[in-house]
Design an enzyme around this catalytic site. Structure first.
Site, PDB file in Angstrom:
ATOM      1  N   ARG A  46      82.540  12.411  10.523  1.00 21.79           N
ATOM      2  CA  ARG A  46      81.779  11.304   9.959  1.00 21.79           C
ATOM      3  C   ARG A  46      80.501  11.777   9.274  1.00 21.79           C
ATOM      4  NH1 ARG A  46      82.638   6.904  14.896  1.00 21.79           N
ATOM      5  NH2 ARG A  46      84.773   6.338  14.295  1.00 21.79           N
ATOM      6  N   LYS A 207      99.883  -1.081  21.834  1.00 19.01           N
ATOM      7  CA  LYS A 207     100.127  -2.504  22.049  1.00 19.01           C
ATOM      8  C   LYS A 207     100.415  -3.278  20.771  1.00 19.01           C
ATOM      9  CE  LYS A 207      97.249  -2.721  26.208  1.00 19.01           C
ATOM     10  NZ  LYS A 207      96.090  -3.361  26.859  1.00 19.01           N
ATOM     11  N   GLY A 365      91.497   5.702  12.679  1.00 15.46           N
ATOM     12  CA  GLY A 365      91.668   5.638  14.124  1.00 15.46           C
ATOM     13  C   GLY A 365      92.386   6.836  14.693  1.00 15.46           C
ATOM     14  N   GLY A 389      88.656  -0.001  13.290  1.00 21.14           N
ATOM     15  CA  GLY A 389      88.798  -1.449  13.200  1.00 21.14           C
ATOM     16  C   GLY A 389      88.660  -1.970  11.786  1.00 21.14           C
TER      17      GLY A 389
END
Length: 409
Positions: A46, A207, A365, A389
């Site tokens: 980053r 999930k 991610g 996100g």
């Protein structure tokens, strides 16, 4: 699904260097870097991603004021201080980064007022103040008072309506996207705006519930959707498969059936794994994986990675595509025993990038973490997103507050 954000957004790349000379520029960066228990930075990705924007501003002679969040502090916890990040970024930048021990008040205002053209400072953690996440106008106004121009280069925080991402825009005459933000919007837009077809999406992760909107959107956008990771077992179970002890969201079985029917109605091929690498006890690091058909995993076994037949199947679809998006690993890649599936996807996508017209996009991610662990680099793919996100919401067709605030200018 067409996202109209990018064409309306002003970008730093639109500026000529002389327009920035001695201008005070507030830059929202994403320096929320991972650290180990000793507080040492374990991944500088980053920081490196922010270099083009900062270097451009410094070369133009601007006075650069960086601000960022770091972790989730409760008050002014010093373990979440950005002082060590300032040191690390200084080494990457090749010049001193002045650390300012506050991000608002007299300390911050005085420090930024004394900046010279070509100098850069980093304000203390924005989340040391609860007003940041509350998008408090008073804090936003204080941040804006330090500068004449706002540059948002924190794509990873663009889905948050915070004082430093949206509030600050109201108090400055001009706010623009930095080079990283611009690259993210362009890179991800290749998937959702008139993509080259066939378009194949690979969705993994644990999930179904965390990616419902993304799944719906990609079923609409894609010609083929390949499902892996833990979420595949919920789909398999919904079709009557025996999945043993594998992860399954029982309450989401009706949703999996609904999404399967939706894909059928849309004419989108929803492809589930044929086989899996399994173990009886995941915590037993010595246990060698056994391969079973995905529809008949023994009751005492747990699937942890796609198997060799599925790898070949996924690679075939990727090779036949013009555009491929990957969001979420297809196995527990952190364990060497279960890296093969995700690695095979990465190799196939990298190969696609070498073909004329081939577009490969890594949706941030854990997928980005996986390819970094496997030794791949930015140049191996068309685009690697730095946002978790934010990438998820953008690809789901949602508007990002941090981008919308810029586009309104």
């Amino acid at each position: 699904m067409k996202n109209e954000t990018l064409p309306k957004t002003f970008c730093l790349s639109d500026f000529r260097p002389e327009q920035l000379l001695k201008k005070r520029v507030l830059v929202r960066v994403d320096f929320n870097v991972p650290c180990n228990d000793q507080g040492e930075i374990t991944d500088e990705s980053r920081l490196k991603a922010s270099l083009p924007t900062v270097q451009f501003l410094l070369k133009a002679g601007a006075k650069v004021i960086l601000c960022s969040h770091f972790g989730r502090p409760k008050g002014k916890e010093q373990k979440y201080s950005l002082s060590k990040v300032a040191e690390a970024f200084s080494k990457l930048l090749g010049q001193p980064v002045i650390f300012v021990p506050d991000c608002r008040g007299e300390v911050a205002k005085t420090a930024t007022d004394h900046l010279e053209g070509g100098q850069v400072c980093l304000l203390e953690n924005l989340r040391f103040y609860s007003e940041e996440e509350k998008n408090d106008p008073a804090m936003a106004k204080e941040l804006a008072a330090m500068a004449e121009l706002f540059v948002n280069d924190a794509f990873g925080a663009a889905h948050r309506a915070h004082a430093s991402t949206t509030g600050v825009n109201a108090f400055l005459p001009l706010s623009v996207a930095g080079f990283l933000m611009e690259a993210e919007l362009k890179g991800l837009s290749k998937v959702i705006e008139n993509p080259e077809r066939p378009l194949t999406s690979i969705i993994g992760g644990s999930k179904v519930s965390s990616k419902i909107e993304l799944l719906r959107s990609l079923i609409v956008l894609s010609d083929v959707v390949l499902v892996g990771g833990g979420m595949a077992f919920t789909f398999l179970k919904s079709q009557g498969a025996e999945i043993g002890k594998s992860l399954c969201e029982v309450d989401k079985l009706p949703l999996a059936q609904e999404l399967t029917a939706f894909a059928r109605e849309r004419g989108t091929a929803l492809i589930l794994p044929q086989d899996h690498r399994t173990v009886r006890e995941f915590g037993d690091k010595a246990e060698a994986p056994q391969i079973y058909p995905s529809t008949s995993i023994p009751a005492d076994c747990e699937g942890c990675d796609i198997g060799p037949k599925t790898e070949a199947d996924f690679q075939k679809y990727i090779a036949q595509s013009r555009t491929v998006l990957w969001n979420g690993p297809v196995g527990v890649f952190e364990d060497p025993r279960f890296q093969s599936g995700s690695r095979s996807v990465a190799v196939a996508m990298s190969d696609l990038s070498t073909k004329e017209g081939g577009i490969s996009v890594i949706g941030g991610g854990d997928s980005a973490a996986a390819i970094a662990q496997f030794g791949f680099h930015d140049g191996d793919f068309s685009h690697i997103s730095t946002g978790g996100g934010a990438s998820l919401e953008f690809l789901s067709g949602q508007k990002l507050p941090g981008v919308e605030a810029l586009s309104q200018r």
